[in-house]
Structure formats: C-alpha cells, structure tokens
Design a protein around this motif. Structure first.
Motif, PDB file in Angstrom:
ATOM      1  N   UNK A   1       9.011  30.093 -27.165  1.00 21.70           N
ATOM      2  CA  UNK A   1       8.765  29.809 -25.751  1.00 21.70           C
ATOM      3  C   UNK A   1       7.437  29.067 -25.561  1.00 21.70           C
ATOM      4  N   UNK A   2       6.445  29.445 -26.342  1.00 19.28           N
ATOM      5  CA  UNK A   2       5.147  28.768 -26.254  1.00 19.28           C
ATOM      6  C   UNK A   2       5.274  27.312 -26.670  1.00 19.28           C
ATOM      7  N   UNK A   3       6.020  27.064 -27.722  1.00 22.00           N
ATOM      8  CA  UNK A   3       6.271  25.691 -28.144  1.00 22.00           C
ATOM      9  C   UNK A   3       6.975  24.908 -27.034  1.00 22.00           C
ATOM     10  N   UNK A   4       7.880  25.559 -26.343  1.00 26.97           N
ATOM     11  CA  UNK A   4       8.612  24.886 -25.270  1.00 26.97           C
ATOM     12  C   UNK A   4       7.677  24.470 -24.134  1.00 26.97           C
ATOM     13  N   UNK A   5       6.701  25.306 -23.852  1.00 27.67           N
ATOM     14  CA  UNK A   5       5.726  24.959 -22.808  1.00 27.67           C
ATOM     15  C   UNK A   5       4.922  23.733 -23.228  1.00 27.67           C
ATOM     16  N   UNK A   6       4.488  23.695 -24.476  1.00 32.33           N
ATOM     17  CA  UNK A   6       3.754  22.521 -24.963  1.00 32.33           C
ATOM     18  C   UNK A   6       4.617  21.258 -24.872  1.00 32.33           C
TER      19      UNK A   6
ATOM     20  N   UNK B   1      -4.288  23.635 -16.195  1.00 31.53           N
ATOM     21  CA  UNK B   1      -4.961  24.908 -15.992  1.00 31.53           C
ATOM     22  C   UNK B   1      -3.902  25.992 -15.915  1.00 31.53           C
ATOM     23  N   UNK B   2      -4.317  27.212 -15.601  1.00 29.86           N
ATOM     24  CA  UNK B   2      -3.365  28.329 -15.558  1.00 29.86           C
ATOM     25  C   UNK B   2      -2.272  28.094 -14.518  1.00 29.86           C
ATOM     26  N   UNK B   3      -2.634  27.462 -13.414  1.00 31.06           N
ATOM     27  CA  UNK B   3      -1.643  27.181 -12.380  1.00 31.06           C
ATOM     28  C   UNK B   3      -0.582  26.211 -12.890  1.00 31.06           C
ATOM     29  N   UNK B   4      -1.005  25.211 -13.645  1.00 34.54           N
ATOM     30  CA  UNK B   4      -0.071  24.233 -14.202  1.00 34.54           C
ATOM     31  C   UNK B   4       0.878  24.900 -15.186  1.00 34.54           C
ATOM     32  N   UNK B   5       0.319  25.733 -16.059  1.00 36.00           N
ATOM     33  CA  UNK B   5       1.131  26.423 -17.064  1.00 36.00           C
ATOM     34  C   UNK B   5       2.126  27.357 -16.390  1.00 36.00           C
TER      35      UNK B   5
ATOM     36  N   UNK C   1      -4.041  30.574 -23.887  1.00 38.97           N
ATOM     37  CA  UNK C   1      -4.051  29.856 -25.154  1.00 38.97           C
ATOM     38  C   UNK C   1      -3.641  28.401 -24.957  1.00 38.97           C
ATOM     39  N   UNK C   2      -2.673  28.175 -24.080  1.00 43.25           N
ATOM     40  CA  UNK C   2      -2.238  26.811 -23.807  1.00 43.25           C
ATOM     41  C   UNK C   2      -3.359  26.029 -23.132  1.00 43.25           C
ATOM     42  N   UNK C   3      -4.002  26.654 -22.138  1.00 42.39           N
ATOM     43  CA  UNK C   3      -5.097  25.991 -21.422  1.00 42.39           C
ATOM     44  C   UNK C   3      -6.253  25.705 -22.368  1.00 42.39           C
ATOM     45  N   UNK C   4      -6.613  26.677 -23.185  1.00 45.57           N
ATOM     46  CA  UNK C   4      -7.731  26.503 -24.124  1.00 45.57           C
ATOM     47  C   UNK C   4      -7.466  25.388 -25.123  1.00 45.57           C
TER      48      UNK C   4
END
Length: 301
Positions: free
Chosen positions: A136-141, A151-155, A180-183
């Motif tokens: 799922x994390x890969x899918x977000x990227x 930012x967190x709102x975008x994610x 983690x995505x934002x960082x």
C-alpha cells in the motif's frame, strides 16, 4: 446450417445415451484378474523368441539420462516474485534477494513455495500484514501527485481516494505511516527526484532475457534462456546516466550492522533492475539507491 459451415467437409454423427443405456451395454469383455494376467504373461515369456533381442540397446534405453534434466525442473518464464519468494522480504512478501547464483534458494530451479496461503475464510486474525502495508505504501508513492506540495494532507487525500476506489482496504490505510512518505520527499534525495520529474518513471514493468546458466548452476546448456519480469519502483535519467531507487518499509535497527544487513539483502535485486534498465534505455546506471523509510535514510548500493 450456419453459412460458415456450408462448405465444411467434416463428417460426424451424434448419439445420445441415457444412464440406463450405458448400464445395459455392459462391459465389452470379461475383466481379467491379476492372477490370470500374471499366468498369461509367464506363458508368453516362456514361448517368446529372444534371439533377435539387442540387449545392449535395451541397457542403453533403460539407463538413459536426459542431458538437460535441470531445464525440466524450472520454467522459461519467471517473475521476480517467483525468484525471490524464498528470501522472505518483510517489505513485499514476494520479493527478496537476487544473487548471481540463485542456487542459494532451496529447490534450485523452481522458485516457488511448497506451502499455499491459508484461505481468507480460515483466517482468524484479520490485521493487515507488513506485506500488505508495504504494498500500500508503494501504491501511494506511485499515485501521489508530484506537481503539488507534499504534506500529510496530500498523502491523506491519496489514501482516501484509493479507499473510495476500493483499491486499498481501510484497515490497511489506517496502518500506513504517512509521515514516512512526507519525510521522503522532504529529504535531499526526495527533492532531487522532484527536480527530475520530466524524466522520472515510477512503477516501471520490465522483462529481461537471461542465460539460464547464469541463474541456475545445474544448467549447462549455453543456449537456454529464461525470461524474468518485474516492476521497478522508480528511476530518473540525467546526462550522466540513470539513477535507480527502491523504497523499503522494512523495520530495522538504525545501526551500521542493521543497515548493512538490509543492503546485502537487496543489492542483488537492484543489480537485476539495473541490468534491465541498461538494456531498455541503452544508458548506464550510475547510481543505485535504497531508501529505508523506517529510519529516513538513503543507502547507496
């Protein structure tokens, strides 16, 4: 008759039988018992003429060994998932190490597990697995819009959309570590990626033809090939060449030993991806990176 079949010369008949018809037909011949069959065989052996039998030819046939036996125990088409499944990658259950000598995996030639996954209806624990969260994390990227500030709102907006589309399960969405995505995108390497959006490619599928002997030490046929397919997390191209990167959600200790262990686990995988990219783009891969999301660290491989 159908127009397409009017000139067809095929001849056939259809007969329809009921269950009773089949029963009434009965056996065509009286079944032979094993004892009678063995007696008949012994009689035939005694009366047979063996003067023209070529014993050497029989021995040769009985002792025959196929020279490419190793090829019969694998397939010519394998995914990165199949090759790596036995290495137990905690990021994505199907993926793991790629080594020049793949015989480090049990079974040697067929990279599949002998154990089938437990059916969903038999599972009593429905909590998302680390593999599901990693996927799922890969899918977000892959899905996040890089043209807007991240930012967190975008994610969260990406996650909400994927859940609404039923691409992502709500239980999985709740376990994603959005920071983690934002960082990642705030990091120096993340900023470099954003600066090369014109040549950036994410989740790129590939197929790679390799000599089978390079994959399996038991294969000695120089002409045998295997076709491997997989998906590359991301890369971008500059004048100097290709920069390849792969996200990892593995939990690890932020120590030198912990980082080296993860690096060793995946360096073969990146080597395989680099080889595929160089063949696809006819450009050299200058940099290969792992980004360890759990500790926000970039590791060059």
């Amino acid at each position: 008759m159908l127009p397409d079949l009017k000139d067809d010369e095929t001849q056939f008949e259809l007969h329809f039988y009921s269950a009773d018809d089949l029963v009434n037909m009965g056996p065509r011949s009286k079944p032979t018992t094993g004892k009678i069959w063995l007696q008949d065989l012994k009689k035939q052996v005694k009366s047979a003429d063996y003067t023209d039998v070529n014993v050497d030819e029989i021995d040769q046939l009985m002792a025959f060994r196929y020279q490419h036996q190793a090829e019969t125990q694998t397939t010519a088409y394998q995914s990165v998932s199949e090759i790596k499944r036995l290495f137990e990658d905690p990021d994505l259950k199907q993926l793991g190490d790629f080594q020049p000598n793949w015989q480090t995996a049990q079974g040697g030639n067929r990279f599949v597990t002998h154990d089938l996954a437990q059916p969903d209806f038999m599972q009593t624990i429905n909590a998302p697995t680390s593999a599901e969260i990693g996927t799922a994390t890969h899918l977000i990227f892959q899905e996040i819009d890089l043209a807007q500030p991240i930012d967190l709102k975008t994610v969260q907006a990406v996650i909400d959309r994927l859940v609404d589309q039923k691409v992502m399960q709500p239980a999985v969405a709740e376990r994603i570590k959005q920071d983690q995505v934002v960082n990642f995108f705030k990091s120096e390497f993340g900023q470099t990626i954003l600066q090369h959006q014109d040549s950036l490619k994410r989740e790129t599928p590939f197929s790679l033809l390799l000599p089978a002997k390079d994959a399996f030490t038991t294969v000695d046929d120089a002409d045998a090939k295997i076709l491997i397919h997989g998906i590359i997390d991301g890369y971008f191209v500059t004048e100097d060449g290709i920069t390849l990167f792969d996200y990892k959600t593995d939990y690890l200790q932020p120590t030198e030993a912990g980082i080296e262990k993860v690096k060793h686990r995946y360096e073969g995988q990146l080597r395989l991806y680099a080889l595929a990219l160089e063949k696809m783009l006819q450009k050299p891969v200058r940099n290969q990176y792992l980004y360890l999301l759990s500790i926000d660290q970039l590791v060059q491989v």
